[in-house]
Design a protein around this motif. Structure first.
Motif, PDB file in Angstrom:
ATOM      1  N   ARG A  16       3.393   7.506   4.115  1.00 38.23           N
ATOM      2  CA  ARG A  16       3.105   8.140   5.407  1.00 38.23           C
ATOM      3  C   ARG A  16       4.215   7.846   6.409  1.00 38.23           C
ATOM      4  O   ARG A  16       4.641   8.715   7.166  1.00 38.23           O
ATOM      5  N   SER A  61       0.865  -1.174   0.000  1.00 36.53           N
ATOM      6  CA  SER A  61       0.000   0.000   0.000  1.00 36.53           C
ATOM      7  C   SER A  61       0.907   1.230   0.000  1.00 36.53           C
ATOM      8  O   SER A  61       1.580   1.519   0.984  1.00 36.53           O
ATOM      9  N   ALA A  69      -4.499   9.951  -2.071  1.00 42.49           N
ATOM     10  CA  ALA A  69      -5.835   9.545  -2.524  1.00 42.49           C
ATOM     11  C   ALA A  69      -6.295   8.301  -1.765  1.00 42.49           C
ATOM     12  O   ALA A  69      -5.479   7.516  -1.285  1.00 42.49           O
ATOM     13  N   ASP A  70      -7.608   8.150  -1.649  1.00 46.90           N
ATOM     14  CA  ASP A  70      -8.154   7.025  -0.881  1.00 46.90           C
ATOM     15  C   ASP A  70      -8.247   5.748  -1.709  1.00 46.90           C
ATOM     16  O   ASP A  70      -8.178   4.652  -1.186  1.00 46.90           O
ATOM     17  N   ASP A  71      -8.434   5.928  -3.015  1.00 40.54           N
ATOM     18  CA  ASP A  71      -8.765   4.762  -3.841  1.00 40.54           C
ATOM     19  C   ASP A  71      -7.530   4.195  -4.552  1.00 40.54           C
ATOM     20  O   ASP A  71      -7.602   3.774  -5.692  1.00 40.54           O
ATOM     21  N   GLY A  90       0.286   4.438  -0.083  1.00 40.96           N
ATOM     22  CA  GLY A  90      -0.101   5.514   0.827  1.00 40.96           C
ATOM     23  C   GLY A  90       0.508   5.312   2.196  1.00 40.96           C
ATOM     24  O   GLY A  90       1.105   6.225   2.777  1.00 40.96           O
ATOM     25  N   GLU A  91       0.385   4.092   2.700  1.00 46.50           N
ATOM     26  CA  GLU A  91       0.884   3.792   4.046  1.00 46.50           C
ATOM     27  C   GLU A  91       2.414   3.894   4.085  1.00 46.50           C
ATOM     28  O   GLU A  91       2.982   4.471   5.018  1.00 46.50           O
ATOM     29  N   GLU A 129      -1.355   9.589  -6.059  1.00 46.63           N
ATOM     30  CA  GLU A 129      -2.644   9.440  -6.730  1.00 46.63           C
ATOM     31  C   GLU A 129      -2.605   8.272  -7.710  1.00 46.63           C
ATOM     32  O   GLU A 129      -1.540   7.722  -7.973  1.00 46.63           O
ATOM     33  N   LYS A 130      -3.778   7.944  -8.237  1.00 47.74           N
ATOM     34  CA  LYS A 130      -3.893   6.864  -9.203  1.00 47.74           C
ATOM     35  C   LYS A 130      -3.289   7.322 -10.515  1.00 47.74           C
ATOM     36  O   LYS A 130      -3.484   8.451 -10.939  1.00 47.74           O
ATOM     37  N   LYS A 163      -1.104  14.829   0.186  1.00 46.78           N
ATOM     38  CA  LYS A 163      -2.422  14.547  -0.404  1.00 46.78           C
ATOM     39  C   LYS A 163      -2.358  13.113  -0.884  1.00 46.78           C
ATOM     40  O   LYS A 163      -1.718  12.812  -1.882  1.00 46.78           O
TER      41      LYS A 163
END
Lengths: 215, 371
Positions: free
Chosen positions: B226, B220, B248-250, B222-223, B291-292, B246
């Protein structure tokens, strides 16, 4: 006078450090309000009570020193205790110079924190007392008539009744009446007390044109 | 040539060799060489033995390229040439004399043994290359962490500060008359939480230092990003740089070596901090966006408001040992690019508007079949 319950404001963006401080201060019986940012603090409704601010110098957005300047601009007289996670000496010197109570390094020793907080609260109490007294005096002073204020100024400059009477062209007995009214309205215990109040109020005898001896 | 480029050329040849067209070309060239050589010897009227040894040399040379199929086929072709041009009856492929049989055996055995040895040597050098790259990558990672010491110490110090204060508080709640057990318990819970947080940071740092290579899995992004931002937060704070993220969630999962992915992010973040750090005026910001990427995969963007890259020098920034920092080694971007490319992605730099630099890279999406 009643001793109001003091409040400590903790501002730290790190939740662990902030909650630990909050808990410790509460465990010694203090009321604590904590904030994750300087902005949160400024936007908050703060109780009108003596207190102090415990602030992390490295806040995202503003530095601790900028924060101090904003405090001064916003006329918030709360004393500040700086804390930092970085042992950073130049910063601590600047903080102390700009009137901080103390500059503590994380992890903070319990005794130094509590000492600093107590010192901060005491300083704030004294400051608030000062402010309160000044505003009371101002209120009392507002009660005086223009003539009485004139006499008041002359009394505290050390002139005897007779001279005052000559200077403002009144009967000595009228001056005496004014004098006792002034002492009553200002709630002064003596002429010396009255002089101290004048000092606080910033009332000084102007060397008026009338003080010149008449022909 | 630069040593790092030598490694790249070597790697390129290695890649070609595994492809089918390369083997076919070698075979065709080998056949032509053998026929031409045999015909030349026939014209020179040399004897069977001289021609045989000469053809053997060609077979040996080709065997060093390490393909068993090619080696065996060319040994047979060499034998055929010998039989056709030299053995009686000339211009026929009949094999009947014992010297022909002996020659065929010699060709076959030599070519197979040489091929085996060559493959062994090559495997070893490939392993060494891989090891060297892995070590270099890890070395660069440890070097970056070295630059982050102050930041990491700060990041561990925060929860420890919480532990100490909560511990003091806990003692006081217990010393109260009567003891305030509920508050003491709350303090203890926070102590455990904060200690976990501190040890989590240590674990992440240890992962980054660990000697692991190429452990790909579904990650993942995003993780992972972070975590890196957390490790560099103190560094940004120290330099009064605001870091915005920023994410993205998806986001789809990507197929990657998590540690290497984090290494690239660390690199780009540290570069950004360094370029903003010494600014005397203007905004001090770093924006990290995840982002995607279309059609699939993830796009990571690191935009800073720093000094930017001199357009003259822009083409060198990804070269190994090129650096603009006095204490830099010039490995960061070169290694970052090779990591990203090894993941099937792309890393590039552009100007950020209105000022600064923007680094971006893509990582392809994780598909069930990639695993």
């Amino acid at each position: 006078m009643s001793i109001e319950q003091p409040v400590v404001f903790v501002i730290d963006d790190d939740a662990s450090a902030r909650e630990g401080l909050e808990d410790l201060l509460q465990s010694v019986g203090l009321s604590v309000m904590s904030f994750g940012s300087a902005q949160e603090f400024f936007e908050s409704q703060r109780p009108d009570a003596p207190g102090c601010i415990v602030l992390d110098v490295r806040l995202p957005g503003t530095s601790g020193l900028e924060f101090q300047n904003v405090l001064i601009e916003a006329d918030i007289g709360l004393p500040v205790i700086f804390i930092t996670g970085h042992g950073d000496i130049p910063m601590s010197v600047m903080a102390m110079k700009s009137g901080a109570i103390d500059f503590l390094t994380k992890p903070i020793r319990e005794s130094s924190l509590l000492d600093a907080v107590n010192a901060g609260i005491q300083r704030d109490r004294a400051r608030r007392q000062e402010v309160k007294l000044a505003s009371e005096l101002q209120q009392r002073y507002q009660l005086l008539t223009p003539r009485e204020r004139e006499v008041f100024t002359l009394i505290v400059s050390g002139r005897p009744n007779k001279q005052i009477a000559t200077e403002i062209e009144l009967d000595e007995s009228t001056v005496k009446v004014h004098r006792s009214k002034i002492i009553k309205k200002m709630m002064a215990t003596s002429i010396v007390d009255l002089a101290r109040m004048a000092d606080r109020l910033g009332v000084h005898a102007a060397i008026s044109a009338r003080s010149k001896p008449k022909d | 040539m630069h040593w790092s480029r030598k490694i790249d050329v070597f790697a390129m040849v290695l890649k070609w060799r595994s492809q089918r067209w390369f083997s076919a070309a070698v075979f065709v060239l080998g056949v032509i060489a053998l026929v031409v050589l045999a015909y030349a010897f026939l014209l020179l009227r040399t004897n069977f033995a001289t021609a045989g040894f000469s053809l053997l040399i060609v077979v040996v040379l080709i065997s060093t390229l390490g393909s068993y199929v090619n080696s065996v086929l060319l040994a047979v072709v060499a034998m055929a040439c010998l039989a056709y041009f030299f053995a009686q009856p000339i211009f026929s492929l009949r094999v009947e004399q014992e010297q022909d049989i002996a020659a065929l055996s010699a060709f076959l055995i030599t070519s197979i043994i040489i091929t085996g040895l060559a493959a062994k040597v090559r495997r070893k050098s490939e392993e060494e290359l891989r090891d060297t790259r892995a070590q270099l990558t890890r070395f660069a990672r440890v070097a970056i962490l070295g630059e982050l010491t102050a930041s990491i110490a700060h990041e561990i110090n925060q929860p420890l500060a919480g532990v100490v204060s909560s511990g003091d508080a806990c003692r006081r709640w217990l010393a109260n008359q009567p003891p305030n057990i509920e508050r003491a318990n709350q303090s203890l819970e926070r102590i455990i939480r904060d200690a976990d947080r501190a040890s989590g940071i240590i674990e992440r740092v240890r992962d980054l230092v660990k000697n692991t290579s190429n452990q790909k899995g579904a990650v993942s992004v995003g993780e992972a990003v972070r975590e890196v931002i957390l490790l560099t937060r103190g560094e940004a704070e120290l330099n009064r740089i605001r870091v915005d993220t920023k994410i993205a969630d998806d986001l789809p999962l990507v197929w990657a070596d998590r540690i290497q992915l984090q290494q690239v992010c660390l690199n780009l973040i540290i570069n950004a901090i360094e370029s903003v750090k010494d600014l005397s005026s203007g905004p001090r910001r770093l924006l990290v966006e995840v982002e995607k990427d279309q059609p699939d995969g993830v796009l990571l963007t690191f935009s800073d408001t720093g000094a930017g890259i001199d357009p003259e020098k822009a083409k060198y920034i990804f070269d190994a040992l090129y650096t603009t920092k006095p204490e830099g080694m010039g490995l960061g971007l070169a290694i970052s690019r090779s990591i990203v490319e090894a993941h099937g992605g792309r890393l590039w730099a552009s100007l950020n508007v209105p000022r600064g630099t923007k680094f971006q890279f893509t990582i392809p999406q994780y598909h069930e079949k990639t695993a």
